[in-house]
Design a protein around this motif. Structure first.
Motif, PDB file in Angstrom:
ATOM      1  N   LEU A   1      35.637  49.345  44.083  1.00 14.82           N
ATOM      2  CA  LEU A   1      35.112  49.604  42.738  1.00 14.82           C
ATOM      3  C   LEU A   1      34.459  50.974  42.644  1.00 14.82           C
ATOM      4  O   LEU A   1      34.694  51.716  41.687  1.00 14.82           O
TER       5      LEU A   1
ATOM      6  N   THR B   1      39.564  40.684  40.300  1.00  9.81           N
ATOM      7  CA  THR B   1      38.832  41.741  40.994  1.00  9.81           C
ATOM      8  C   THR B   1      37.728  42.289  40.088  1.00  9.81           C
ATOM      9  O   THR B   1      37.664  41.985  38.897  1.00  9.81           O
ATOM     10  N   LEU B   2      36.903  43.153  40.670  1.00 13.93           N
ATOM     11  CA  LEU B   2      35.818  43.797  39.921  1.00 13.93           C
ATOM     12  C   LEU B   2      36.327  44.890  38.982  1.00 13.93           C
ATOM     13  O   LEU B   2      35.563  45.369  38.135  1.00 13.93           O
TER      14      LEU B   2
ATOM     15  N   GLN C   1      35.830  46.026  35.119  1.00 12.77           N
ATOM     16  CA  GLN C   1      34.682  46.784  34.609  1.00 12.77           C
ATOM     17  C   GLN C   1      35.097  48.159  34.116  1.00 12.77           C
ATOM     18  O   GLN C   1      34.476  48.713  33.201  1.00 12.77           O
TER      19      GLN C   1
ATOM     20  N   SER D   1      39.269  39.748  34.728  1.00 17.12           N
ATOM     21  CA  SER D   1      38.276  40.064  35.754  1.00 17.12           C
ATOM     22  C   SER D   1      37.242  38.951  35.874  1.00 17.12           C
ATOM     23  O   SER D   1      37.488  37.924  36.500  1.00 17.12           O
ATOM     24  N   LEU D   2      36.086  39.114  35.276  1.00 15.50           N
ATOM     25  CA  LEU D   2      34.976  38.194  35.536  1.00 15.50           C
ATOM     26  C   LEU D   2      35.194  36.783  35.002  1.00 15.50           C
ATOM     27  O   LEU D   2      34.554  35.836  35.469  1.00 15.50           O
TER      28      LEU D   2
ATOM     29  N   PHE E   1      37.665  35.271  40.377  1.00 13.57           N
ATOM     30  CA  PHE E   1      36.560  36.223  40.471  1.00 13.57           C
ATOM     31  C   PHE E   1      35.474  35.664  41.384  1.00 13.57           C
ATOM     32  O   PHE E   1      35.066  34.510  41.244  1.00 13.57           O
TER      33      PHE E   1
ATOM     34  N   ARG F   1      31.596  36.250  42.958  1.00 14.67           N
ATOM     35  CA  ARG F   1      30.339  36.961  42.723  1.00 14.67           C
ATOM     36  C   ARG F   1      29.772  37.488  44.045  1.00 14.67           C
ATOM     37  O   ARG F   1      28.770  37.018  44.558  1.00 14.67           O
TER      38      ARG F   1
ATOM     39  N   GLY G   1      28.464  43.858  43.944  1.00 17.64           N
ATOM     40  CA  GLY G   1      28.932  44.575  42.763  1.00 17.64           C
ATOM     41  C   GLY G   1      29.045  43.731  41.514  1.00 17.64           C
ATOM     42  O   GLY G   1      29.155  44.279  40.403  1.00 17.64           O
ATOM     43  N   TRP G   2      29.002  42.402  41.647  1.00 16.16           N
ATOM     44  CA  TRP G   2      29.256  41.576  40.474  1.00 16.16           C
ATOM     45  C   TRP G   2      28.171  41.728  39.402  1.00 16.16           C
ATOM     46  O   TRP G   2      28.458  41.631  38.208  1.00 16.16           O
TER      47      TRP G   2
ATOM     48  N   VAL H   1      28.910  44.638  37.191  1.00 12.61           N
ATOM     49  CA  VAL H   1      30.069  44.326  36.347  1.00 12.61           C
ATOM     50  C   VAL H   1      29.636  43.505  35.135  1.00 12.61           C
ATOM     51  O   VAL H   1      29.999  43.801  33.987  1.00 12.61           O
ATOM     52  N   TYR H   2      28.832  42.476  35.358  1.00 15.33           N
ATOM     53  CA  TYR H   2      28.359  41.647  34.253  1.00 15.33           C
ATOM     54  C   TYR H   2      27.444  42.435  33.317  1.00 15.33           C
ATOM     55  O   TYR H   2      27.495  42.258  32.094  1.00 15.33           O
TER      56      TYR H   2
END
Length: 324
Positions: free
Chosen positions: A178, A214-215, A218, A256-257, A262, A264, A267-268, A271-272
C-alpha cells in the motif's frame, strides 16, 4: 505480502460515542514499543522489534515509528560505527534522515519554505539515499529501502523515469504494498508532477488490478480527495457529491474493505479513515457511518489534516456527527 492477525473483532464493540483520538501507530503495539525504545536510544530493543517483523509482513510501519523520533540521528551514528557490515542500522539511519529532512522542509507550500530550509531538506535526503542504496545492494530482497527511496525521490524531484523505476522495484518485491502505491499516487498528483487524469487512472488500475480484499481500494478514495483538494471552494463539494464519484467510491469499497477477503491487518485503520472522510464529503452517510462504527475512535492523521489544516480528531468528530 503477508498480513498479520485480524485486529478487527476487538474494535467492533466500539461505538460512535467513543472520543476520537489520533493513533500514530494505527493500533500496532509493536510500533508503540519500538518508538519507546528509539526514544530511550535502546538499539537492542529496536533491533529485536524490527527483526521480529519480517519484510514479507511489511515492517515499514515500524521503521517510520523509529524514524519519526527526534534524536535517533545522534545515537544511530554509534551503531553504524559498531556494526559497519550490518544493513539494519543503515536502514534505520536512512529512514531517520528521510523523516528529519521533511521536518526541515515542513508541510508548508514551496513558496513559503526558505532557501535555507530547502538546502537542509535536500542535504538530509541525499544522506538518506546513500544509506538506502547501500541497504538495497546488501539485501536485494528487502522492500523497505526501495519504498523509502520513493519518498526521497519525490523530495529531491528525481526524473520521472527514476521515480517510476523505484516504484517498480518496490512492487516487484511486494506487488500489493500500500505504501508504495500511495507514494506513486502522490507523484502522479497534479500538485507534484502529474495530472488528475494520470492519478485517477493509476488508482483504478492498481485497485482493480489487485485481488479483491486488498488495501489498495484506498487509492481510489485518496485520488478523489486529492482532486477535491485541488478544486476551488465553489467546485469541490459538487465534485465529491457527483453521481460518478459516489459510484466510484462505492465500487472501490466493495472491492476492498467491504469484501469478505479483506483482513484488518497493518494499514486497515488508515484505509477506513480515508473512506470515512471521502464518503462523508460525498454525502454517502450510510457508508460513512459503517466506517466510523468500525473505527470507533481510532483516527489517523491522514487524510483528516486536509480539512483546512484542522486537528484530525476534531475533523473526524465533526464529519462523524454530520453523517449520523
Amino acid at each position: 505480502m503477508a498480513l498479520l492477525r485480524d485486529w478487527g473483532p476487538a474494535l467492533e464493540k466500539w461505538t460512535t460515542k467513543v472520543v476520537p483520538r489520533v493513533d500514530k501507530d494505527q493500533g500496532d503495539p509493536a510500533a508503540r514499543r519500538v518508538r519507546a525504545a528509539a526514544k530511550a536510544a535502546d538499539w537492542a530493543t529496536v533491533r529485536a522489534e524490527l527483526e521480529a517483523r519480517p519484510e514479507s509482513e511489511d515492517r515499514t510501519g515500524l521503521l517510520w515509528a523509529v524514524g519519526d523520533v527526534a534524536g535517533v540521528e545522534r545515537w544511530i551514528v554509534e551503531v553504524l560505527e559498531a556494526e559497519p557490515e550490518s544493513p539494519l542500522p543503515r536502514l534505520v539511519a536512512g529512514i531517520r534522515y528521510l523523516s528529519w529532512g521533511w521536518e526541515a522542509r515542513t508541510s508548508a507550500f514551496a513558496k513559503d519554505v526558505s532557501r535555507e530550509q530547502f538546502e537542509l531538506f535536500h542535504s538530509r535526503l541525499a544522506s538518506a539515499e546513500k544509506w538506502l542504496y547501500e541497504v538495497a545492494e546488501r539485501e536485494p530482497g528487502w522492500i523497505s529501502p526501495w519504498y523509502a527511496l520513493q519518498v526521497t525521490g519525490r523530495g529531491l524531484q528525481v526524473e520521472p523515469d527514476v521515480a517510476r523505476r523505484r516504484f517498480e522495484a518496490t512492487v516487484r518485491r511486494a506487488p500489493h504494498h500500500l505504501g508504495a502505491h500511495q507514494q506513486r499516487l502522490q507523484h502522479l498528483c497534479a500538485k507534484w508532477s502529474g495530472s488528475h487524469e494520470q492519478m485517477h487512472a493509476f488508482a483504478r488500475e492498481s485497485a482493480f488490478g489487485a485481488p479483491a480484499g486488498t488495501l489498495l481500494g484506498q487509492l481510489v478514495a485518496t485520488a478523489h480527495l486529492e482532486h477535491w483538494l485541488a478544486l476551488n471552494p465553489e467546485e469541490d463539494f459538487g465534485y465529491m457529491r457527483s453521481p460518478a464519484v459516489r459510484a466510484s467510491l462505492r465500487e472501490a469499497a466493495d472491492h476492498s474493505l467491504r469484501h469478505p477477503d479483506f483482513v484488518r491487518g497493518p494499514g486497515w485503520i488508515q484505509v477506513y479513515n480515508t473512506f470515512a472522510m471521502a464518503f462523508s464529503l460525498a454525502d454517502e452517510d450510510r457508508s460513512a457511518q459503517e466506517c466510523f462504527r468500525a473505527l470507533g475512535g481510532r483516527v489517523t492523521e491522514f487524510p483528516w489534516y486536509y480539512l483546512n489544516g484542522a486537528d484530525p480528531a476534531k475533523a473526524f468528530r465533526q464529519l462523524r456527527s454530520s453523517s449520523a
